[in-house]
Scaffold this active site. Structure first.
Site, PDB file in Angstrom:
ATOM      1  N   GLN A   1       0.838  -1.204   0.000  1.00 21.27           N
ATOM      2  CA  GLN A   1       0.000   0.000   0.000  1.00 21.27           C
ATOM      3  C   GLN A   1       0.870   1.250   0.000  1.00 21.27           C
ATOM      4  OE1 GLN A   1      -2.211   1.856   3.313  1.00 21.27           O
ATOM      5  NE2 GLN A   1      -4.044   1.522   2.083  1.00 21.27           N
TER       6      GLN A   1
ATOM      7  N   GLY B   1      -9.256  -5.706  10.114  1.00 17.30           N
ATOM      8  CA  GLY B   1      -8.032  -5.178  10.701  1.00 17.30           C
ATOM      9  C   GLY B   1      -7.913  -5.498  12.169  1.00 17.30           C
TER      10      GLY B   1
ATOM     11  N   HIS C   1     -13.767   1.327   3.179  1.00 15.42           N
ATOM     12  CA  HIS C   1     -14.002   1.440   4.628  1.00 15.42           C
ATOM     13  C   HIS C   1     -15.334   2.180   4.763  1.00 15.42           C
ATOM     14  CE1 HIS C   1     -12.327   2.744   8.839  1.00 15.42           C
ATOM     15  NE2 HIS C   1     -13.531   2.207   8.895  1.00 15.42           N
TER      16      HIS C   1
ATOM     17  N   LYS D   1      -8.001   1.862  -1.840  1.00 11.21           N
ATOM     18  CA  LYS D   1      -8.729   1.730  -0.565  1.00 11.21           C
ATOM     19  C   LYS D   1      -9.197   3.134  -0.180  1.00 11.21           C
ATOM     20  CE  LYS D   1      -8.228  -0.022   4.187  1.00 11.21           C
ATOM     21  NZ  LYS D   1      -8.033   1.105   5.115  1.00 11.21           N
TER      22      LYS D   1
ATOM     23  N   CYS E   1      -6.821   7.393   4.420  1.00 15.38           N
ATOM     24  CA  CYS E   1      -6.214   7.805   5.696  1.00 15.38           C
ATOM     25  C   CYS E   1      -6.644   9.220   6.057  1.00 15.38           C
ATOM     26  CB  CYS E   1      -4.689   7.720   5.607  1.00 15.38           C
ATOM     27  SG  CYS E   1      -3.925   8.242   7.146  1.00 15.38           S
TER      28      CYS E   1
HETATM   29  C1  LIG Z   1      -3.247   1.041  14.136  1.00 14.60           C
HETATM   30  C2  LIG Z   1      -3.928   1.221  12.803  1.00 14.60           C
HETATM   31  C3  LIG Z   1      -3.193   1.659  11.720  1.00 14.60           C
HETATM   32  C4  LIG Z   1      -3.804   1.802  10.456  1.00 14.60           C
HETATM   33  N1  LIG Z   1      -3.040   2.135   9.378  1.00 14.60           N
HETATM   34  C5  LIG Z   1      -3.604   2.137   8.133  1.00 14.60           C
HETATM   35  C6  LIG Z   1      -2.805   2.274   6.961  1.00 14.60           C
HETATM   36  O1  LIG Z   1      -1.582   2.326   7.015  1.00 14.60           O
HETATM   37  N2  LIG Z   1      -3.441   2.296   5.757  1.00 14.60           N
HETATM   38  C7  LIG Z   1      -4.809   2.185   5.651  1.00 14.60           C
HETATM   39  O2  LIG Z   1      -5.335   2.196   4.540  1.00 14.60           O
HETATM   40  N3  LIG Z   1      -5.571   2.031   6.737  1.00 14.60           N
HETATM   41  C8  LIG Z   1      -5.005   1.977   7.967  1.00 14.60           C
HETATM   42  N4  LIG Z   1      -5.776   1.728   9.059  1.00 14.60           N
HETATM   43  C9  LIG Z   1      -7.217   1.481   8.864  1.00 14.60           C
HETATM   44  C10 LIG Z   1      -7.467   0.001   8.604  1.00 14.60           C
HETATM   45  O3  LIG Z   1      -6.847  -0.426   7.426  1.00 14.60           O
HETATM   46  C11 LIG Z   1      -8.972  -0.293   8.531  1.00 14.60           C
HETATM   47  O4  LIG Z   1      -9.507   0.397   7.434  1.00 14.60           O
HETATM   48  C12 LIG Z   1      -9.719   0.144   9.784  1.00 14.60           C
HETATM   49  O5  LIG Z   1      -9.033  -0.269  10.955  1.00 14.60           O
HETATM   50  C13 LIG Z   1     -11.133  -0.440   9.796  1.00 14.60           C
HETATM   51  O6  LIG Z   1     -11.097  -1.849   9.766  1.00 14.60           O
HETATM   52  P1  LIG Z   1     -11.325  -2.716  11.116  1.00 14.60           P
HETATM   53  O7  LIG Z   1     -12.535  -2.158  11.780  1.00 14.60           O
HETATM   54  O8  LIG Z   1     -11.501  -4.129  10.646  1.00 14.60           O
HETATM   55  O9  LIG Z   1     -10.101  -2.532  11.971  1.00 14.60           O
HETATM   56  C14 LIG Z   1      -5.184   1.557  10.308  1.00 14.60           C
HETATM   57  C15 LIG Z   1      -5.920   1.107  11.421  1.00 14.60           C
HETATM   58  C16 LIG Z   1      -5.303   0.921  12.642  1.00 14.60           C
HETATM   59  C17 LIG Z   1      -6.101   0.395  13.811  1.00 14.60           C
END
Ligand SMILES: Cc1cc2nc3c(=O)[nH]c(=O)nc-3n(C[C@H](O)[C@H](O)[C@H](O)COP(=O)(O)O)c2cc1C
Length: 335
Positions: free
Chosen positions: A69, A244, A182, A138, A99
């Site tokens: 990514q 995630g 998301h 994404k 992000c």
């Molecule tokens: C600690 C942390 C770091 C994250 N870093 C990124 C990232 O580098 N790139 C990204 O697209 N999303 C990032 N996210 C968002 C996740 O990819 C995901 O979209 C979000 O956590 C929702 O999914 P979940 O509810 O299953 O955790 C991050 C989430 C967390 C918790």
């Protein structure tokens, strides 16, 4: 499915900065060989300017299938970064348009770019010029760009389904056929990234609608998906699911995913710890701190007896292979 240029997958593990590094990904592979892995978000600038490319981009064969990514602000740097990454065997390159962090928005990357679909389309074209690998996006359902987007924007709340539709229509023409959504908006001013992962309400129905209206696109849904029942529900409306935090906190859920890959996954926690010992001993031989790996395994006993004890021990910065052996003996003795 439009074009073959796509990595088919049912479940992927969301990119997470400070979490989905090489060590965590190896930990996942000790439990499940099939889920699609992601790197952490890496900026195009970091790839272009690093003095240690291997540290940033190299990975173990076992981590395939894996997606790189990137975050980029313009086509030129996106092209250069993807071209540089070509020598590593990533299966897909993903552009982060989700992000919400102010640092990322301030650099005109991430969710901020949802307001500029034409720029995203140009970035995608540049990425596709640099690689034959599939390229995906994404993103969020929309954004609230109040106090962040330039003054000439008549509307800064781009949270309507039509806004997302417009974003997809424009970027699709640049050759994207896989979108990971998301299912909530990002609020660019006033909420930090953590709040932006829980406060804006989930809008799964609109992701389903994207799939319904665009049956040729691969649509992956993301956002607080926690159980196999929930996965099954989402798969009735979308092509795949990204998870995630739940996987990070409760990695044994990976053993429940065999059915999506036509197999049973019967590995026990004890067998996983055996693999961890082997991995950590290798780290020790190379003078790499085992903590960098072990900190990712704190959820192995999630919701079962001994969870707190395991977490406390494994999170100790001095934890090593000896500790793992002791813990394994204790488990064998206690059960
Ligand atoms: C600690 C942390 C770091 C994250 N870093 C990124 C990232 O580098 N790139 C990204 O697209 N999303 C990032 N996210 C968002 C996740 O990819 C995901 O979209 C979000 O956590 C929702 O999914 P979940 O509810 O299953 O955790 C991050 C989430 C967390 C918790």
């Amino acid at each position: 499915m439009k074009g073959k240029n796509i990595v088919k997958n049912v479940i992927s593990i969301a990119p997470m900065v400070d979490r989905t590094d090489r060590n965590f990904r190896n930990f996942v592979r000790m439990i499940n060989r099939d889920v699609l892995l992601y790197t952490e978000m890496i900026t195009a600038q970091a790839i272009i300017n690093t003095k240690d490319l291997d540290y940033l981009l190299d990975f173990d064969k076992i981590e395939n299938p894996i997606v790189l990514q990137i975050a980029a602000t313009n086509p030129k740097e996106a092209y250069e970064a993807v071209r540089i990454a070509e020598k590593y065997n990533y299966d897909e390159i993903n552009l982060n348009v989700g992000c919400p962090s102010d640092r990322v928005s301030g650099n005109m990357m991430g969710a901020y770019l949802m307001a500029f679909p034409e720029i995203v389309a140009d970035i995608i074209k540049a990425m596709k010029d640099a690689t034959d690998k599939p390229v995906s996006i994404k993103h969020r359902i929309g954004i609230d760009g109040k106090n962040i987007l330039p003054d000439y924007f008549e509307r800064t709340l781009l949270d309507q389904y039509e806004d997302m539709k417009n974003f997809i229509n424009i970027t699709e023409k640049a050759g994207v056929n896989k979108y990971i959504i998301h299912a909530r908006i990002a609020i660019l001013a006033g909420l930090d990234p953590k709040q932006n992962r829980s406060i804006p309400p989930l809008r799964y129905d609109e992701v389903y609608r994207v799939k319904k209206e665009n049956p040729d696109l691969h649509i992956e849904i993301n956002g607080e998906i926690k159980t196999v029942d929930e996965i099954d529900k989402h798969l009735k409306h979308t092509d795949s699911v990204m998870m995630g935090r739940e996987i990070y906190d409760n990695p044994m859920i990976l053993t429940e995913f065999g059915k999506y890959y036509g197999k049973d996954i019967n590995i026990t926690r004890e067998e996983i710890i055996e693999k961890m010992i082997y991995y950590v001993e290798n780290m020790e031989k190379q003078n790499i701190r085992p903590h960098l790996f072990l900190m990712h395994a704190h959820g192995l006993f999630h919701n079962v007896c001994g969870s707190k004890y395991w977490k406390r021990k494994i999170n100790d910065p001095k934890a090593d292979s000896r500790l793992l052996r002791t813990l394994l003996n204790e488990i064998n003795y206690n059960y």
